[in-house]
Design a protein around this motif. Structure first.
Motif, PDB file in Angstrom:
ATOM      1  N   PRO A   1       0.801  -1.175   0.168  1.00 52.67           N
ATOM      2  CA  PRO A   1       0.016  -0.251  -0.038  1.00 52.67           C
ATOM      3  C   PRO A   1       0.825   1.281   0.311  1.00 52.67           C
ATOM      4  O   PRO A   1       1.768   0.905   0.878  1.00 52.67           O
ATOM      5  CB  PRO A   1      -0.172   0.101   1.156  1.00 52.67           C
ATOM      6  CG  PRO A   1       0.013  -0.734   2.314  1.00 52.67           C
ATOM      7  CD  PRO A   1       1.384  -1.786   1.231  1.00 52.67           C
ATOM      8  N   CYS A   2       0.073   2.049   0.003  1.00 51.30           N
ATOM      9  CA  CYS A   2       0.877   3.414  -0.801  1.00 51.30           C
ATOM     10  C   CYS A   2      -0.118   4.613  -0.264  1.00 51.30           C
ATOM     11  O   CYS A   2      -1.291   4.968  -1.399  1.00 51.30           O
ATOM     12  CB  CYS A   2       1.383   3.893  -1.974  1.00 51.30           C
ATOM     13  SG  CYS A   2       2.537   5.284  -1.739  1.00 51.30           S
ATOM     14  N   ASN A   3       0.057   6.139   0.838  1.00 52.54           N
ATOM     15  CA  ASN A   3      -0.673   6.620   1.268  1.00 52.54           C
ATOM     16  C   ASN A   3      -0.202   8.080   0.094  1.00 52.54           C
ATOM     17  O   ASN A   3       0.515   8.512   0.120  1.00 52.54           O
ATOM     18  CB  ASN A   3      -0.990   7.049   2.460  1.00 52.54           C
ATOM     19  CG  ASN A   3      -2.184   5.677   3.034  1.00 52.54           C
ATOM     20  OD1 ASN A   3      -3.105   5.436   2.059  1.00 52.54           O
ATOM     21  ND2 ASN A   3      -1.342   5.509   4.027  1.00 52.54           N
ATOM     22  N   HIS A   4      -1.016   9.053  -0.349  1.00 44.85           N
ATOM     23  CA  HIS A   4      -0.868  10.215  -1.284  1.00 44.85           C
ATOM     24  C   HIS A   4      -1.723  11.155  -0.801  1.00 44.85           C
ATOM     25  O   HIS A   4      -2.589  11.402  -2.343  1.00 44.85           O
ATOM     26  CB  HIS A   4       0.013  10.002  -2.924  1.00 44.85           C
ATOM     27  CG  HIS A   4      -0.623   9.068  -3.435  1.00 44.85           C
ATOM     28  ND1 HIS A   4      -1.613   8.508  -4.207  1.00 44.85           N
ATOM     29  CD2 HIS A   4      -0.406   7.286  -3.312  1.00 44.85           C
ATOM     30  CE1 HIS A   4      -2.065   7.241  -4.347  1.00 44.85           C
ATOM     31  NE2 HIS A   4      -1.020   7.339  -4.512  1.00 44.85           N
ATOM     32  N   SER A   5      -2.401  11.176  -0.132  1.00 42.16           N
ATOM     33  CA  SER A   5      -2.789  12.248   0.381  1.00 42.16           C
ATOM     34  C   SER A   5      -2.752  13.694  -0.127  1.00 42.16           C
ATOM     35  O   SER A   5      -4.376  14.122  -0.719  1.00 42.16           O
ATOM     36  CB  SER A   5      -4.025  12.126   1.658  1.00 42.16           C
ATOM     37  OG  SER A   5      -2.517  12.953   2.393  1.00 42.16           O
ATOM     38  N   THR A   6      -1.849  14.051  -0.479  1.00 41.81           N
ATOM     39  CA  THR A   6      -1.350  15.617  -1.501  1.00 41.81           C
ATOM     40  C   THR A   6      -1.765  15.496  -2.896  1.00 41.81           C
ATOM     41  O   THR A   6      -0.930  16.466  -3.252  1.00 41.81           O
ATOM     42  CB  THR A   6      -0.642  16.260  -0.813  1.00 41.81           C
ATOM     43  OG1 THR A   6       0.319  15.478  -0.931  1.00 41.81           O
ATOM     44  CG2 THR A   6      -0.786  16.265   1.208  1.00 41.81           C
ATOM     45  N   ILE A   7      -1.451  14.127  -3.433  1.00 41.57           N
ATOM     46  CA  ILE A   7      -1.942  14.261  -5.331  1.00 41.57           C
ATOM     47  C   ILE A   7      -2.177  15.257  -5.818  1.00 41.57           C
ATOM     48  O   ILE A   7      -3.386  15.456  -4.989  1.00 41.57           O
ATOM     49  CB  ILE A   7      -1.417  13.114  -5.305  1.00 41.57           C
ATOM     50  CG1 ILE A   7      -1.132  12.905  -6.532  1.00 41.57           C
ATOM     51  CG2 ILE A   7      -2.988  12.272  -5.489  1.00 41.57           C
ATOM     52  CD1 ILE A   7      -0.890  10.835  -7.058  1.00 41.57           C
ATOM     53  N   SER A   8      -1.738  15.890  -7.048  1.00 38.49           N
ATOM     54  CA  SER A   8      -2.193  16.397  -7.391  1.00 38.49           C
ATOM     55  C   SER A   8      -2.578  16.309  -8.283  1.00 38.49           C
ATOM     56  O   SER A   8      -2.652  15.002  -9.271  1.00 38.49           O
ATOM     57  CB  SER A   8      -1.604  18.108  -7.763  1.00 38.49           C
ATOM     58  OG  SER A   8      -0.325  17.757  -8.748  1.00 38.49           O
TER      59      SER A   8
END
Lengths: 115, 111
Positions: free
Chosen positions: B21-28
């Motif tokens: 898994p990978c979280n990238h909540s601020t991805i544009s």
């Protein structure tokens, strides 16, 4: 397959020496990059180039220079090697084909030790 | 570039699927998700990338959530040779943009 070749896997040099690291790619890529990788610090960009004779500073350019005389070759130069430049150096290349943000492809790295 | 969060380590039995898994909540909106892996003493190896649709190639599958705030890399049948550090990165390449590698997930595949 994309092939990025770095001239040496292991290199040992002395403090004060001028050191040349060579990188060649065979896919006619416009963009080439030099990173260094250190434990706990990840990969850090030193310089990159988006065309022949063009270069841009990355995050940590101090103590380094680069040369791109031919499209396929990107050289990293340590002007006067110091012990804090002991590291793994990684070269990468990429091409902005069809606007789909093609990935960077890496060489196997040069592990440089400065004594 | 957006920041990513990955678990520091995972184990997987050989032959089973490895789901990283990978979280990238601020991805544009125009940033891609890239996955690389690095086997000891080698350079990072590109695995797969995607923008918003799921992607599959001969190495792996990439599942990106609808809100694009997280993704999962799937190795369908892990082997011992898949033991490596896996990096999830978001950003723009193709232009001469740098890649920002975090600390990644160390995947250990066991017998």
């Amino acid at each position: 397959d994309v092939k990025v070749t770095q001239s040496s896997r292991y290199l040992v040099k002395r403090t004060g020496e001028k050191v040349f690291l060579e990188c060649v790619q065979d896919m006619d890529h416009e963009n080439m990059f030099w990173y260094r990788q250190d434990p706990g610090l990840g990969l850090r960009l030193i310089y990159f180039s988006y065309d022949v004779k063009m270069k841009e500073k990355g995050d940590i350019p101090e103590g380094y220079s680069v040369s791109r005389e031919k499209k396929e070759r990107f050289s990293l130069i340590l002007e006067s090697a110091s012990t804090n430049q002991t590291s793994m150096y990684l070269c990468a290349s990429s091409s902005p084909l069809d606007g789909r943000n093609q990935p960077q492809h890496f060489g196997d790295g040069t592990r440089l030790s400065i004594l | 570039d957006a920041k990513t969060t990955q678990p520091p380590s995972m184990d997987c039995a050989e032959g089973r699927a490895a789901n990283l898994p990978c979280n990238h909540s601020t991805i544009s909106g125009n940033e891609y998700v890239y996955w690389y892996r690095q086997i000891h003493s080698q350079g990072p190896q590109y695995i797969i990338h995607g923008l918003k649709n799921n992607e599959t190639n001969e190495m792996a599958s990439l599942i990106i959530t609808e809100d694009r705030k997280s993704s999962t890399l799937i190795l369908p049948h892990a082997t011992l040779r898949d033991t490596a550090v896996y990096y999830c990165i978001v950003g723009l390449t193709g232009t001469a943009s740098k890649l920002t590698f975090g600390t990644g997930t160390r995947l250990q595949v066991t017998l």
